[in-house]
Design a protein around this motif. Structure first.
Motif, PDB file in Angstrom:
ATOM      1  N   LYS A 208      77.407-111.432   4.324  1.00 52.18           N
ATOM      2  CA  LYS A 208      77.791-110.213   4.048  1.00 52.18           C
ATOM      3  C   LYS A 208      77.324-109.994   2.577  1.00 52.18           C
ATOM      4  O   LYS A 208      77.584-111.241   1.672  1.00 52.18           O
ATOM      5  CB  LYS A 208      79.270-109.862   4.396  1.00 52.18           C
ATOM      6  N   SER A 209      76.598-108.996   2.040  1.00 58.78           N
ATOM      7  CA  SER A 209      76.319-108.630   0.865  1.00 58.78           C
ATOM      8  C   SER A 209      76.124-107.169   0.547  1.00 58.78           C
ATOM      9  O   SER A 209      75.328-106.558   1.216  1.00 58.78           O
ATOM     10  CB  SER A 209      75.110-109.502   0.248  1.00 58.78           C
ATOM     11  N   ASN A 210      76.936-106.615  -0.321  1.00 60.55           N
ATOM     12  CA  ASN A 210      76.707-105.157  -0.478  1.00 60.55           C
ATOM     13  C   ASN A 210      75.610-104.970  -1.341  1.00 60.55           C
ATOM     14  O   ASN A 210      74.888-103.736  -1.052  1.00 60.55           O
ATOM     15  CB  ASN A 210      78.077-104.582  -1.360  1.00 60.55           C
TER      16      ASN A 210
ATOM     17  N   ARG B 214      72.709-102.174   0.324  1.00 62.48           N
ATOM     18  CA  ARG B 214      72.430-101.063  -0.483  1.00 62.48           C
ATOM     19  C   ARG B 214      71.081-101.167  -0.785  1.00 62.48           C
ATOM     20  O   ARG B 214      70.355-100.086  -0.814  1.00 62.48           O
ATOM     21  CB  ARG B 214      73.112-101.100  -1.925  1.00 62.48           C
ATOM     22  N   LYS B 215      70.452-102.530  -0.897  1.00 67.20           N
ATOM     23  CA  LYS B 215      68.857-102.190  -1.347  1.00 67.20           C
ATOM     24  C   LYS B 215      68.102-102.626   0.089  1.00 67.20           C
ATOM     25  O   LYS B 215      66.846-102.886  -0.369  1.00 67.20           O
ATOM     26  CB  LYS B 215      68.575-103.397  -2.256  1.00 67.20           C
ATOM     27  N   GLY B 216      68.651-102.763   1.109  1.00 63.20           N
ATOM     28  CA  GLY B 216      67.721-103.192   2.500  1.00 63.20           C
ATOM     29  C   GLY B 216      67.110-104.562   2.339  1.00 63.20           C
ATOM     30  O   GLY B 216      66.144-104.686   2.752  1.00 63.20           O
ATOM     31  N   ILE B 217      67.653-105.369   1.596  1.00 63.61           N
ATOM     32  CA  ILE B 217      67.425-106.895   1.634  1.00 63.61           C
ATOM     33  C   ILE B 217      67.946-107.719   2.901  1.00 63.61           C
ATOM     34  O   ILE B 217      68.812-107.440   3.343  1.00 63.61           O
ATOM     35  CB  ILE B 217      67.872-107.280   0.410  1.00 63.61           C
TER      36      ILE B 217
ATOM     37  N   GLU C 226      65.151-113.179  -2.125  1.00 61.49           N
ATOM     38  CA  GLU C 226      65.137-111.859  -2.553  1.00 61.49           C
ATOM     39  C   GLU C 226      66.418-111.143  -2.906  1.00 61.49           C
ATOM     40  O   GLU C 226      66.467-110.614  -3.984  1.00 61.49           O
ATOM     41  CB  GLU C 226      64.678-110.995  -1.427  1.00 61.49           C
ATOM     42  N   LEU C 227      67.608-111.702  -2.364  1.00 60.29           N
ATOM     43  CA  LEU C 227      68.780-111.122  -2.553  1.00 60.29           C
ATOM     44  C   LEU C 227      69.245-112.115  -4.095  1.00 60.29           C
ATOM     45  O   LEU C 227      69.823-111.442  -4.911  1.00 60.29           O
ATOM     46  CB  LEU C 227      69.891-111.627  -1.527  1.00 60.29           C
TER      47      LEU C 227
END
Length: 158
Positions: free
Chosen positions: A14-16, A20-23, A63-64
Protein backbone atom coordinates in the motif's frame (compact mmCIF):
# COMPACT_ATOMS: atom_id res chain seq x y z
CA UNK A 1 -1.33 -13.77 0.13
CA UNK A 2 0.21 -14.47 3.54
CA UNK A 3 3.91 -13.84 4.01
CA UNK A 4 3.89 -15.24 7.56
CA UNK A 5 1.33 -16.03 10.24
CA UNK A 6 0.44 -12.38 10.89
CA UNK A 7 1.67 -10.49 7.83
CA UNK A 8 -0.02 -10.27 4.46
CA UNK A 9 1.48 -9.09 1.19
CA UNK A 10 -1.05 -6.27 0.80
CA UNK A 11 0.26 -4.36 3.83
CA UNK A 12 3.71 -4.21 2.19
CA UNK A 13 2.33 -2.80 -1.06
CA UNK A 14 0.00 0.00 0.00
CA UNK A 15 1.13 3.48 -0.92
CA UNK A 16 -0.84 6.70 -1.11
CA UNK A 17 1.76 8.12 -3.50
CA UNK A 18 1.47 5.12 -5.84
CA UNK A 19 -2.32 5.40 -5.81
CA UNK A 20 -2.33 9.16 -6.36
CA UNK A 21 0.25 9.04 -9.19
CA UNK A 22 -0.99 5.81 -10.79
CA UNK A 23 2.30 4.00 -10.13
CA UNK A 24 2.35 0.21 -10.43
CA UNK A 25 3.79 -1.15 -7.19
CA UNK A 26 3.50 -4.85 -8.03
CA UNK A 27 6.43 -6.95 -6.81
CA UNK A 28 8.03 -9.77 -8.77
CA UNK A 29 8.14 -13.35 -7.48
CA UNK A 30 11.71 -12.68 -6.27
CA UNK A 31 10.60 -9.57 -4.35
CA UNK A 32 7.82 -11.58 -2.67
CA UNK A 33 10.35 -14.25 -1.67
CA UNK A 34 12.52 -11.53 -0.09
CA UNK A 35 9.50 -10.14 1.79
CA UNK A 36 8.75 -13.63 3.11
CA UNK A 37 12.32 -13.91 4.39
CA UNK A 38 12.04 -10.49 6.06
CA UNK A 39 8.83 -11.60 7.76
CA UNK A 40 10.13 -15.04 8.74
CA UNK A 41 13.44 -13.88 10.19
CA UNK A 42 12.61 -10.43 11.58
CA UNK A 43 9.02 -9.22 11.61
CA UNK A 44 7.10 -12.30 12.75
CA UNK A 45 9.45 -13.07 15.67
CA UNK A 46 9.29 -9.38 16.64
CA UNK A 47 5.48 -9.37 16.45
CA UNK A 48 5.32 -12.52 18.57
CA UNK A 49 7.33 -10.64 21.20
CA UNK A 50 5.80 -7.13 21.17
CA UNK A 51 2.34 -7.57 19.65
CA UNK A 52 0.84 -5.82 16.65
CA UNK A 53 3.23 -3.96 14.34
CA UNK A 54 2.17 -1.54 11.61
CA UNK A 55 4.06 -1.53 8.30
CA UNK A 56 4.34 2.08 7.11
CA UNK A 57 6.34 1.26 4.01
CA UNK A 58 7.33 -2.11 2.63
CA UNK A 59 8.06 -2.99 -0.98
CA UNK A 60 8.63 -0.06 -3.36
CA UNK A 61 8.93 -0.33 -7.12
CA UNK A 62 11.77 1.75 -8.57
CA UNK A 63 9.22 4.20 -9.95
CA UNK A 64 7.57 4.62 -6.54
CA UNK A 65 10.92 4.89 -4.78
CA UNK A 66 11.95 7.65 -7.20
CA UNK A 67 8.63 9.45 -6.73
CA UNK A 68 9.11 9.64 -2.97
CA UNK A 69 12.79 10.60 -3.20
CA UNK A 70 14.07 7.29 -1.79
CA UNK A 71 17.68 6.19 -1.89
CA UNK A 72 18.95 4.71 -5.16
CA UNK A 73 20.23 1.75 -3.12
CA UNK A 74 17.05 1.27 -1.07
CA UNK A 75 16.48 -2.26 0.16
CA UNK A 76 12.74 -1.50 -0.06
CA UNK A 77 13.08 -1.94 -3.85
CA UNK A 78 14.45 -5.46 -3.32
CA UNK A 79 11.72 -6.49 -0.88
CA UNK A 80 14.29 -6.64 1.91
CA UNK A 81 13.12 -3.75 4.11
CA UNK A 82 10.15 -2.34 5.97
CA UNK A 83 9.49 0.81 7.96
CA UNK A 84 7.52 -0.23 11.03
CA UNK A 85 5.94 1.27 14.12
CA UNK A 86 3.85 0.36 17.14
CA UNK A 87 0.32 1.66 17.60
CA UNK A 88 1.38 3.07 20.96
CA UNK A 89 4.01 5.22 19.29
CA UNK A 90 6.71 3.82 21.57
CA UNK A 91 8.83 2.82 18.60
CA UNK A 92 12.05 2.64 20.61
CA UNK A 93 10.61 -0.66 21.93
CA UNK A 94 11.07 -2.06 18.42
CA UNK A 95 14.65 -0.75 18.27
CA UNK A 96 15.43 -2.38 21.60
CA UNK A 97 13.72 -5.71 20.99
CA UNK A 98 15.24 -6.29 17.56
CA UNK A 99 18.65 -6.04 19.21
CA UNK A 100 17.76 -7.81 22.46
CA UNK A 101 16.31 -10.76 20.53
CA UNK A 102 19.49 -10.84 18.43
CA UNK A 103 17.44 -10.91 15.23
CA UNK A 104 19.61 -11.22 12.08
CA UNK A 105 18.94 -7.74 10.68
CA UNK A 106 21.03 -6.12 7.98
CA UNK A 107 20.18 -2.49 8.81
CA UNK A 108 18.33 -0.96 11.72
CA UNK A 109 17.62 2.75 11.41
CA UNK A 110 16.22 5.07 14.08
CA UNK A 111 14.12 7.31 11.81
CA UNK A 112 13.78 10.95 12.84
CA UNK A 113 11.64 11.86 15.84
CA UNK A 114 13.47 12.60 19.06
CA UNK A 115 17.22 12.14 19.14
CA UNK A 116 18.65 8.76 20.02
CA UNK A 117 19.37 7.50 22.69
CA UNK A 118 16.88 9.16 25.04
CA UNK A 119 14.04 10.00 22.67
CA UNK A 120 11.65 8.05 20.47
CA UNK A 121 11.85 7.59 16.69
CA UNK A 122 8.91 8.31 14.38
CA UNK A 123 9.43 4.82 12.93
CA UNK A 124 12.05 2.08 12.62
CA UNK A 125 13.55 0.90 9.34
CA UNK A 126 14.64 -2.73 9.44
CA UNK A 127 16.06 -4.88 6.67
CA UNK A 128 17.08 -8.49 6.17
CA UNK A 129 19.58 -9.86 3.67
CA UNK A 130 19.87 -13.63 3.43
CA UNK A 131 23.49 -13.24 2.25
CA UNK A 132 24.42 -11.95 5.68
CA UNK A 133 23.36 -9.28 8.10
CA UNK A 134 25.71 -6.35 8.63
CA UNK A 135 23.97 -5.46 11.89
CA UNK A 136 24.40 -1.82 10.86
CA UNK A 137 22.85 0.68 13.28
CA UNK A 138 22.06 4.17 11.98
CA UNK A 139 20.15 7.27 13.01
CA UNK A 140 18.38 9.32 10.31
CA UNK A 141 18.15 13.08 10.69
CA UNK A 142 17.27 16.01 8.47
CA UNK A 143 19.56 18.73 7.24
CA UNK A 144 18.46 21.37 4.73
CA UNK A 145 15.56 19.20 3.59
CA UNK A 146 17.78 16.16 2.98
CA UNK A 147 18.03 12.97 4.97
CA UNK A 148 21.44 12.17 6.41
CA UNK A 149 22.60 9.21 8.49
CA UNK A 150 24.99 8.86 11.38
CA UNK A 151 25.98 6.22 13.88
CA UNK A 152 23.79 6.63 16.98
CA UNK A 153 25.54 8.07 20.02
CA UNK A 154 24.69 4.98 22.02
CA UNK A 155 24.82 1.75 20.03
CA UNK A 156 23.32 -0.61 22.57
CA UNK A 157 19.60 -0.82 23.09
CA UNK A 158 18.12 1.37 25.80
Amino acid sequence: MKLSENFGLSEFLKSNVATRKGIDNTPTKEHIEQLQLLCTHILQPLRDCVGSIRVNSGYRSWELNTAIGGSKTSQHCKGQAADICLGSGENKILWNEIQNMDLPFDQLIWEFGDAHPTGNPRWIHVSYNQKGGRKQLLEAYGSNGRTKYRTPKQIKSL
